[in-house]
Motif scaffolding. Structure first.
Motif, PDB file in Angstrom:
ATOM      1  N   ARG A   1      37.844  26.484  41.348  1.00 27.97           N
ATOM      2  CA  ARG A   1      37.038  27.229  42.323  1.00 27.97           C
ATOM      3  C   ARG A   1      35.583  26.772  42.335  1.00 27.97           C
ATOM      4  O   ARG A   1      34.922  26.768  43.381  1.00 27.97           O
TER       5      ARG A   1
ATOM      6  N   THR B   1      46.718  30.834  41.589  1.00 25.78           N
ATOM      7  CA  THR B   1      46.557  31.836  42.631  1.00 25.78           C
ATOM      8  C   THR B   1      47.514  31.553  43.777  1.00 25.78           C
ATOM      9  O   THR B   1      48.220  30.529  43.784  1.00 25.78           O
TER      10      THR B   1
ATOM     11  N   ILE C   1      48.368  30.359  47.436  1.00 23.24           N
ATOM     12  CA  ILE C   1      47.810  29.520  48.496  1.00 23.24           C
ATOM     13  C   ILE C   1      48.763  29.543  49.689  1.00 23.24           C
ATOM     14  O   ILE C   1      49.955  29.842  49.552  1.00 23.24           O
TER      15      ILE C   1
ATOM     16  N   LEU D   1      43.301  29.293  50.868  1.00 23.57           N
ATOM     17  CA  LEU D   1      43.474  30.521  50.103  1.00 23.57           C
ATOM     18  C   LEU D   1      43.895  31.635  51.062  1.00 23.57           C
ATOM     19  O   LEU D   1      43.865  31.472  52.295  1.00 23.57           O
TER      20      LEU D   1
ATOM     21  N   LEU E   1      41.217  24.531  51.315  1.00 25.23           N
ATOM     22  CA  LEU E   1      41.236  23.875  50.020  1.00 25.23           C
ATOM     23  C   LEU E   1      41.117  22.362  50.199  1.00 25.23           C
ATOM     24  O   LEU E   1      41.600  21.797  51.181  1.00 25.23           O
TER      25      LEU E   1
END
Length: 361
Positions: A11, A20, A22, A119, A125
């Protein structure tokens, strides 16, 4: 359709990576959606996390991967759903000056998917090397998918996507190691030991592995080194010369990327020999050599980018050799880990405890 999958992101600069959710879109024109089966933990991913590549955070890490094509976009004919593929970051364009001159391994305009992965809040990203494979699924340009024999282990096959191919290619493609040659490899991490394996595959008669760590030198012996030199205990140049009849090696591959080890490589080669730089230096490093020595020793000083590989040519061939038992890609897989084990794998990699940690899905 948008696919919600788990992925590992960096991050911000220097912050620990995190797992996390995506969002991955269906493939558009020229794109492929790949269900990732395995992805190696490479130093390049750590460079991304540390801001050493660029500052386009957040990054979706991972790029040394193999998996199965789930779907393709319009006009894609090179791969189809169900194909087992190794991902690569050299999707050649076919139209740049290098490609037109018949040297596509130098392609100056390799391409990636155009649609962003994001995200959940819509933040785009930046996929590492245009791949982003620390994820259950990833979106890539179809040209980044190279179809290989599905009998291969995904954990082993995926390593051709970066480090192992870089080392193999440094010996086979850039260094043009031939039967009976003497070869020295300075630096025996994943890339250097792949160069050792490449020199063995090419038929080198003498393969000298050099490192500061006896554990890495032992790995090198297992992959084909005939002699080892620990640089803490021996003068590297003198040791290589003594092992080659006082002459120096025909090909010396520098897999560290430091001025001092490059100088060792330069002076450890035979007259008219070849030096191959495959280790990646940092921007502030400077190299100083007596100009007369550069002239007087002759030979070639080469840099190897991605092992000067052409994925569609090299990956299927190397996988075939692996399946024949002639190239031990499994030896590079030190451990397999879950997706949430990447941060700890970075630490083991920095301590030199592994050749490759591989995320398996």
């Amino acid at each position: 359709m948008t696919h919600r999958v788990r992925g590992v992101i960096a991050r911000s600069k220097g912050a620990p990576v995190e797992t996390t959710t995506i969002l991955v879109p269906d493939p558009g024109p020229g794109e492929a959606l790949v269900k990732v089966q395995a992805c190696g933990v490479c130093h390049t991913d750590l460079h991304y996390r540390e801001g050493g590549i660029n500052d386009e955070f957040p990054f979706l890490l991972g790029h040394e991967a193999a998996g199965v094509v789930e779907s393709v976009g319009p006009d894609v004919t090179s791969v189809a759903p169900g194909d087992f593929v190794v991902l690569n970051w050299r999707a050649v364009c076919g139209t740049c000056r290098a490609c037109k001159r018949g040297r596509p391994w130098y392609c100056f305009a390799t391409h990636n998917a155009t649609q962003p992965m994001t995200l959940e809040d819509g933040t785009p990203l930046s996929p590492a090397l245009g791949i982003g494979a620390f994820a259950e699924k990833t979106l890539v340009a179809a040209g980044q998918c190279t179809k290989v024999d599905p009998a291969a282990s995904p954990a082993a096959a995926g390593l051709l996507g970066c480090g192992v191919m870089a080392g193999l290619g440094a010996a086979l493609n850039t260094g043009n190691v031939g039967r009976g040659d003497s070869v020295a490899v300075i630096g025996c991490g994943g890339v250097g030991n792949a160069a050792v394996a490449g020199a063995r595959l090419a038929g080198a008669s003498k393969i000298i592995a050099v490192d500061l760590d006896d554990r890495k030198l032992e790995w090198a012996r297992g992959l084909g080194a005939t002699h080892t030199v620990n640089g803490r205990a021996q003068d590297v140049v003198k040791a290589i010369q003594e092992l080659t009849g006082g002459n120096g090696a025909d090909v010396v591959i520098e897999a560290v990327g430091r001025p001092e080890t490059y100088q060792q490589a330069f002076y450890a080669r035979d007259l008219a020999g070849t030096v191959v730089l495959v280790g990646v230096p940092t921007p502030e490093m400077k190299l100083e050599l007596p100009f007369l020595d550069v002239f007087g020793r002759g030979g070639a000083l080469k840099s190897s980018w991605y092992g000067d590989c052409l994925p569609e040519r090299d990956f299927p061939l190397l996988i075939d050799l692996y399946l024949q038992g002639r190239l031990d890609l499994d030896a590079f897989v030190s451990e397999t880990i879950p997706l949430d084990g990447v941060e700890e794998a970075f630490a083991r990699m920095e301590r030199g405890e592994v050749l490759r940690s591989v995320v398996e899905f």
